[in-house]
Design an enzyme around this catalytic site. Sequence first.
Site, PDB file in Angstrom:
ATOM      1  N   LEU A 111      38.930   7.929   8.435  1.00  0.00           N
ATOM      2  CA  LEU A 111      39.131   7.772   9.870  1.00  0.00           C
ATOM      3  C   LEU A 111      37.890   7.227  10.571  1.00  0.00           C
ATOM      4  CD1 LEU A 111      40.993  11.124  10.650  1.00  0.00           C
ATOM      5  CD2 LEU A 111      41.993   8.858  10.282  1.00  0.00           C
ATOM      6  N   GLY A 112      36.710   7.543  10.052  1.00  0.00           N
ATOM      7  CA  GLY A 112      35.485   7.085  10.690  1.00  0.00           C
ATOM      8  C   GLY A 112      34.304   7.239   9.760  1.00  0.00           C
ATOM      9  N   LYS A 113      33.221   6.487  10.077  1.00  0.00           N
ATOM     10  CA  LYS A 113      32.031   6.554   9.235  1.00  0.00           C
ATOM     11  C   LYS A 113      30.792   6.280  10.061  1.00  0.00           C
ATOM     12  CE  LYS A 113      29.976   4.650   5.009  1.00  0.00           C
ATOM     13  NZ  LYS A 113      30.144   3.669   3.899  1.00  0.00           N
ATOM     14  N   THR A 171      34.457  10.845   8.215  1.00  0.00           N
ATOM     15  CA  THR A 171      35.584  11.633   8.706  1.00  0.00           C
ATOM     16  C   THR A 171      36.831  11.151   7.975  1.00  0.00           C
ATOM     17  OG1 THR A 171      34.547  11.832  10.887  1.00  0.00           O
ATOM     18  CG2 THR A 171      36.892  12.360  10.719  1.00  0.00           C
ATOM     19  N   ASP A 181      28.271  15.955  24.151  1.00  0.00           N
ATOM     20  CA  ASP A 181      28.609  14.575  23.774  1.00  0.00           C
ATOM     21  C   ASP A 181      30.018  14.205  24.224  1.00  0.00           C
ATOM     22  OD1 ASP A 181      27.961  12.097  22.763  1.00  0.00           O
ATOM     23  OD2 ASP A 181      28.564  12.569  20.720  1.00  0.00           O
TER      24      ASP A 181
END
Length: 479
Positions: free
Chosen positions: A16-18, A24, A139
């Site tokens: 999903l993400g990096k 992720t 965040d």
Amino acid sequence: MIKQLLQERYEIQEQLGKNPGRKTLLAKDLETQNLVVVKLLSFGDDFEWQDLKLFEREAQILQQLSHAAIPSYLDSFKVILPNSQSFAIVQNYIPAKSLEAHLQAGRTFNEADVKQIGKAILEVLVYLHTQQPPVIHRDIKPSNILLGERSGNSPGEVYLVDFGSVKNNLIQPGGTMTVVGTYGYMPPEQFSGRATPVSDLYALGATLIYLLTKTHPADLLEDDIEIKFEEFVHLSSEFTHWLKWLIQPSRKRRPKSAKAALEELLNPTNITNINLNLNSNLNIYSNTAISKPVGSKIHLKKNPKKIEIIIPPAGLSIGTLASGMFAILWLSIVGTIILSTSGMVLFLVFPLIHVGVGILLLLNFLFNLLGYTRLCIDEKKISLTYELFGLKYSRPHPSQRQNICKVEIVGRTINKRAKGKPEIPPRLIVWSGTRKYEIGNTNNIHNMLDVTQKSITSPELDWLATELGDWLELPISRE
């Protein structure tokens, strides 16, 4: 890693993400057959111990939280692979896209949508900030807020995710401060590691402005470190004031809590005056916004790490010219006396003292004509410097910024010790412990002579006091 099995239970479906050192992943829990999110922190070449500290804190805090709009903690474990080691956190999967993804796909948000998203996030923040100790996200941004599909008048279900920067305790004196967050959404105090619950309110305000303008908040920042967005949107005055309230650079001028911000959003009042309170007993005023007076030549530079006030020379005036002529005349007379007593040491002592006085008079004249005064406060110290012909003289000596305790405006007073009791102009004083850094009463070269010249007006002092008070987050005292 697709189809790879972790902990003999979680089958990787897709990435999903990096980010550097982080991944992720979407996985399937073979025990429950549910989709989950696995966050991996790798112990690679770019690994930092601070990353592990934040990762472990995220796992610890998520275990303590229970809210429908926050991912649920499911599991955590170490992952040992042939060429790497990682630490994993498993959370429930939320089938929704981030606000950032919605914007990139071309979706637009109107005022009603943004209000509902703001309301949903504030409800989450009320829950987080009322924990003991308070949980601060640190965040909040469009990529960390998920939004489900639109349903009727609702823009969709709202979720707050990614607690990788979370903080659950206040900084203690002498403690280590960690700077985390995303530029554009971080309030000024967060750059120095001093995040508080109202820091999340600033980030939320910046996020909502981004939804409305489709412009990154950093691109809307002006020199006074305020986000200026009004010209890019068409909003009700109540909502505009509410957003401006959230994004005040000074945390003391923002809502005192997420609950207060939520109540104002739901039931708007006269928000333009909501933070302009007066404590008449202590004679301490809140720092209401004051613009730079028209015609002022004073230069003000500031950013989250430094504020600098540069006061130019007073310039040529009748008073300055008179003091210069007097200094020259004084030195001429003393010089004549010295020449007439050449070789007579006993008679030279008295004239030499007067030479020193004449030189100081001349320096005072030159400083008013060509010298600059510079008050500078950065992350470490405060200093007041007088500059003439490239030479610099600091008085009092610089001191630690952490000792700054008071910003004070002293009105016009009478010098009772001087003949004729002349008026002393108003002054602005920044107190650092027992040391005072004073501008306004320009007894130049640090009051070495009792020659006062008014080079800073009262409106300029009010403006500078407001800027300093907001940047230092201190109230302004008036004597």
